[in-house]
Design a protein around this motif. Structure first.
Motif, short mmCIF file in Angstrom:
data_model
loop_
_atom_site.label_atom_id
_atom_site.label_comp_id
_atom_site.label_asym_id
_atom_site.label_seq_id
_atom_site.Cartn_x
_atom_site.Cartn_y
_atom_site.Cartn_z
N THR A 137 7.80 -47.58 -3.47
CA THR A 137 7.96 -48.13 -2.12
C THR A 137 8.69 -49.47 -2.19
O THR A 137 8.05 -50.53 -2.17
N GLY A 161 9.69 -45.43 1.34
CA GLY A 161 10.12 -45.13 -0.01
C GLY A 161 10.11 -43.64 -0.26
O GLY A 161 10.38 -42.84 0.64
N LEU A 319 16.93 -47.07 -6.64
CA LEU A 319 15.70 -47.14 -7.43
C LEU A 319 15.97 -47.05 -8.92
O LEU A 319 15.15 -47.48 -9.73
#
Length: 361
Positions: A137, A161, A319
């Motif tokens: 997240t 997320g 990410l």
């Protein structure tokens, strides 16, 4: 003479390697020395090289920050002990982040003595015994809104997320490979996710515990049986409605708290909470009852749309996760409000008492 203390390892499956809370929980687990200095830090295991790089870089950065805080001083005894525990874990973890390897030949260790411990981090639910999830997240914000957007002053938490689902077969296979890669007579595996073991029933008639073989921990244990893993690899979960991932700062107890919660959606059956408390107390010993604010999902669609616009979903590529994981990742947004007027009763106990072992067959 070689250091014979028990090693404490952690497995961060999937997106747990990219989750701030679980990464910190991992080093706090590894930094615990025990009441008699019986533990030492081990290894953080992850699923791929991208996760390895991300975890290692995060730990190196955090290690420098924690060291600066310790050198600066002006800490309470509790703060100093907490940071020292994290520092111990970080010192090992930043050098010992390893990718789970299916081709690892087993040590076939036949020594006697206690096995190393492996903590498996993730999320779960007592109502879902078939899988656990991991999340990342990048957006996790607390916002305090005065009257206007809401009818009254309201605290809002917004998480945006991605999440992944992991079956008992996924986790069991990884645990098997990890057990092959550590020089230990077996492995004491502990699934710290909520719902990882048997929760005492709330049903007024069916007062017994669940069939542990049907829990997620039970299914992980069955996977190890099917793969003919070393019988000394044992799986345990933690009894309760929910478990905090971070170990407790309180006293010498090695553990987070596990909670029994009053169900706010069932106000006419509060006796089920009392019944559950009584049955948990019989297993766990004294529980501590308290009140805590109820977190409720945001129901105003227009407000949710406005909040999402202010905090857009981060792209997957940002990410740094392995491309092979992308197909299994699902976006999610969770917005909850806390009204301090609305509270629920919770009863907490230590995870040392809540540990629930599963028999291997």
């Amino acid at each position: 003479m070689a250091d014979q203390r028990i090693k404490r390892h952690v497995y961060l499956p999937g997106l747990a390697a990219f989750d701030t809370g679980h990464r910190k929980a991992a080093v706090m687990e590894m930094g615990h020395t025990g009441a008699n200095n019986e533990f030492k830090p081990g290894t953080v295991f992850v699923d791929n090289m991208e996760a390895q790089r991300a975890v290692r870089a995060h730990y190196e950065e955090r290690h420098a920050s924690v060291m600066d805080k310790l050198l600066a001083g002006n800490l309470t005894i509790q703060q100093k002990q907490h940071l020292q525990r994290e520092y111990r874990g970080l010192s090992s973890a930043m050098r010992n982040v390893k990718v789970v390897r299916p081709d690892m030949a087993p040590y076939n260790n036949r020594e006697n003595g206690p096995a190393d411990v492996l903590f498996v981090k993730g999320h779960g639910s007592p109502r879902n015994p078939n899988s656990m999830t991991t999340v990342a997240t990048p957006v996790d914000e607390d916002e305090h809104h005065p009257p206007g957007l809401f009818e009254q002053a309201t605290k809002v938490n917004i998480k945006r997320g991605y999440k992944m689902s992991h079956t008992a077969q996924d986790i069991g296979s990884a645990v098997h490979h990890i057990a092959n890669s550590v020089n230990s007579p077996g492995l004491d595996v502990r699934l710290t996710s909520c719902g990882s073991a048997g929760t005492v029933s709330r049903d007024h008639v069916a007062i017994g515990p669940r069939n542990l073989a049907q829990t997620f921990a039970g299914q992980v244990s069955a996977t190890l049986d099917a793969q003919h893993a070393d019988p000394r690899v044992r799986v345990s979960g933690f009894q309760g409605d929910s478990n905090s991932t971070l170990p407790s700062r309180q006293g010498a107890d090695d553990g987070f708290v596990t909670k029994i919660k009053e169900k706010p959606e069932n106000p006419n059956n509060l006796h089920h909470f009392v019944d559950a408390m009584e049955r948990q107390t019989a297993k766990l010993g004294p529980l501590h009852e308290a009140l805590e604010p109820i977190k409720q999902p945001l129901r105003e669609a227009a407000v949710a749309t406005r909040l999402k616009a202010n905090l857009p979903m981060p792209p997957i590529a940002s990410l740094g996760v392995a491309p092979a994981m992308h197909a299994n990742m699902r976006p999610f947004t969770k917005i909850v409000t806390t009204d301090n007027v609305n509270t629920q009763r919770v009863a907490t106990g230590t995870r040392t008492a809540a540990l629930t072992p599963i028999d291997r067959h």
